[in-house]
Design an enzyme around this catalytic site. Structure first.
Site, PDB file in Angstrom:
ATOM      1  N   ARG A 261      34.305  34.146  44.763  1.00  0.00           N
ATOM      2  CA  ARG A 261      35.183  35.226  44.748  1.00  0.00           C
ATOM      3  C   ARG A 261      35.523  34.857  46.542  1.00  0.00           C
ATOM      4  NH1 ARG A 261      35.345  40.137  41.188  1.00  0.00           N
ATOM      5  NH2 ARG A 261      35.349  38.829  39.214  1.00  0.00           N
ATOM      6  N   ARG A 276      28.389  42.603  47.552  1.00  0.00           N
ATOM      7  CA  ARG A 276      29.649  41.974  47.259  1.00  0.00           C
ATOM      8  C   ARG A 276      29.142  40.722  48.228  1.00  0.00           C
ATOM      9  NH1 ARG A 276      34.751  44.114  46.843  1.00  0.00           N
ATOM     10  NH2 ARG A 276      33.575  46.393  47.141  1.00  0.00           N
ATOM     11  N   SER A 351      33.370  46.141  34.644  1.00  0.00           N
ATOM     12  CA  SER A 351      34.494  46.710  34.132  1.00  0.00           C
ATOM     13  C   SER A 351      35.010  46.635  32.876  1.00  0.00           C
ATOM     14  CB  SER A 351      35.700  46.077  35.150  1.00  0.00           C
ATOM     15  OG  SER A 351      35.963  46.991  36.643  1.00  0.00           O
TER      16      SER A 351
END
Length: 425
Positions: A261, A276, A351
């Site tokens: 990402r 992250r 999630s």
């Protein structure tokens, strides 16, 4: 992707749903665009029918030696042949415009999803587990990790910011966590293990909703492929353009993959440590189910992720995300947040989302109910089971000892040859 027919049937409900999601959308504009498209399509179909009819009539007129009628019909056919390509191009343009506008709109939220702007408006569902009672000041993972092989400096030197090199104990722990998670999902929860492609085509990322809206969040290769941001992309597209028998469902897939990402929207957030990253490993769950099974499947999937946290002895909480914090394709999302004593707060580690038929429409993925001729769109769900890097962070912070060593959770010891403690170098 939304069905324009459903928007025509209940425009007020659609507008209310988009307003709840904070999306700038008007059913009136979409319906007007669709009406114009259908008007042009009707004109195209009428013109094609008349062209075919007139072409046949030319032969009949010539057979009767009615040259005047034949010439008039030939002129009409020529005019239609000149006019139809313009109409067909206009219909295609209107159709593409309508599809682009629909593709840019988020999924309709489930009725129980709270309305809100951001994570401050998320709802606590429950909290589980026991937070560790450390007899010393807890340290964050980026203070514990380097002596255990979490090498931030070398990762940055090799690849740049938001890359980390794992060596020795840290590398072994990450590998053990991934295998442990995948084994649980396949052996205890009925997921089929998949080793999917890490590079995918435009159609795949469009199908799961990353394109066209979130292209800047992805990495693209020079030959036009995309590095997957999550194995959800590859796993969900297994059913792309397929019509499944109802008896084939549910399908449950799990994969352990690297994910990539760009973190384009995360400038300045979590620049320290391993939270992250541009590249990280994650175990992903994907379910493909019938329309009446997605609610139960969403709970089943979330419980599978929770069971992994339970097995690792980590305290966590389940949050129901509000409309402003929920992902683009989701109708409802549960976030699992693990307790990090070094940071003194909960952080997202999984999630789990139900996307209803939103992704299936983009992929044209259907099933045929038993005894019916018509097909329906499948429902798709996805969830992290778990993010390996963030779980590694949680283990380091929750199982740390004052001397810098880290106790290995009992469930992981078989994956580390019985090792009980990670000792700093």
């Amino acid at each position: 992707m939304h069905d324009i027919r459903l928007i025509r049937d209940d425009p007020a409900a659609f507008d209310a749903a988009m307003q709840k999601r904070g999306a700038q959308a008007s059913s009136a504009d979409l319906i007007a665009l669709d009406a114009r498209r259908r008007e042009v399509l009707t004109e195209v179909q009428a013109g094609q029918a008349r062209r075919n009819e007139a072409s046949k009539a030319i032969g009949a007129a010539k057979a009767k030696k009615d040259e005047a009628t034949a010439q008039a019909l030939m002129a009409e056919v020529a005019d239609l042949k000149a006019r139809l390509p313009e109409l067909e191009a206009e219909e295609a343009r209107l159709g593409a415009d309508l599809e682009a506008q629909l593709a840019a709109l988020p999924n309709i939220p489930a009725a129980d999803v709270p309305q809100g702007a951001d994570e401050e408006d998320n709802q606590l569902v429950h909290e589980r587990g026991t937070r560790p009672d450390l007899a010393f000041p807890a340290r964050e993972h980026d203070a514990i990790g380097p002596a255990l092989g979490l090498d931030f400096d070398t990762g940055v030197a090799i690849a740049g910011a938001r890359f980390t090199l794992l060596r020795g104990p840290a590398a072994r722990l990450a590998r053990a966590l991934g295998q442990f998670m995948l084994d649980r999902l396949t052996m205890l929860h009925g997921y089929e293990e998949v080793a999917p492609p890490l590079l995918v085509r435009d159609e795949a990322v469009y199908g799961t909703g990353q394109l066209p809206k979130f292209a800047e969040d992805l990495f693209r290769t020079t030959d036009g492929r995309w590095l997957i941001p999550t194995a959800e992309v590859s796993l969900t597209n297994i059913v792309r353009e397929k019509i499944l028998a109802e008896a084939e469902l549910p399908l449950r897939f799990a994969a352990l993959t690297p994910c990539f990402r760009s973190e384009a929207g995360a400038a300045g957030r979590d620049t320290r440590g391993y939270i992250r990253q541009h590249q990280f490993d994650k175990v992903e769950m994907v379910s493909i189910v019938t329309t009446d099974a997605s609610e139960e499947e969403h709970e089943r999937m979330t419980q599978a992720a929770e069971a992994t946290l339970d097995a690792l002895g980590l305290a966590y909480r389940r949050m129901k995300l509000c409309t402003g914090d929920m992902g683009f394709t989701a109708a409802r999302t549960y976030d699992l947040e693990v307790w990090l004593p070094g940071q003194g707060r909960f952080r997202e580690i999984s999630s789990c989302s139900t996307c209803t038929d939103f992704q299936a429409r983009r992929m044209n993925a259907r099933y045929r109910p038993e005894g019916e001729k018509a097909t329906r769109f499948v429902h798709t769900l996805n969830g992290s089971g778990l993010a390996v890097g963030r779980t590694l962070v949680a283990v380091l912070e929750n199982y740390q000892r004052e001397d810098g060593s880290v106790v290995v959770p009992e469930a992981l010891r078989p994956y580390l040859g019985g090792l009980e403690v990670l000792t700093p170098r």
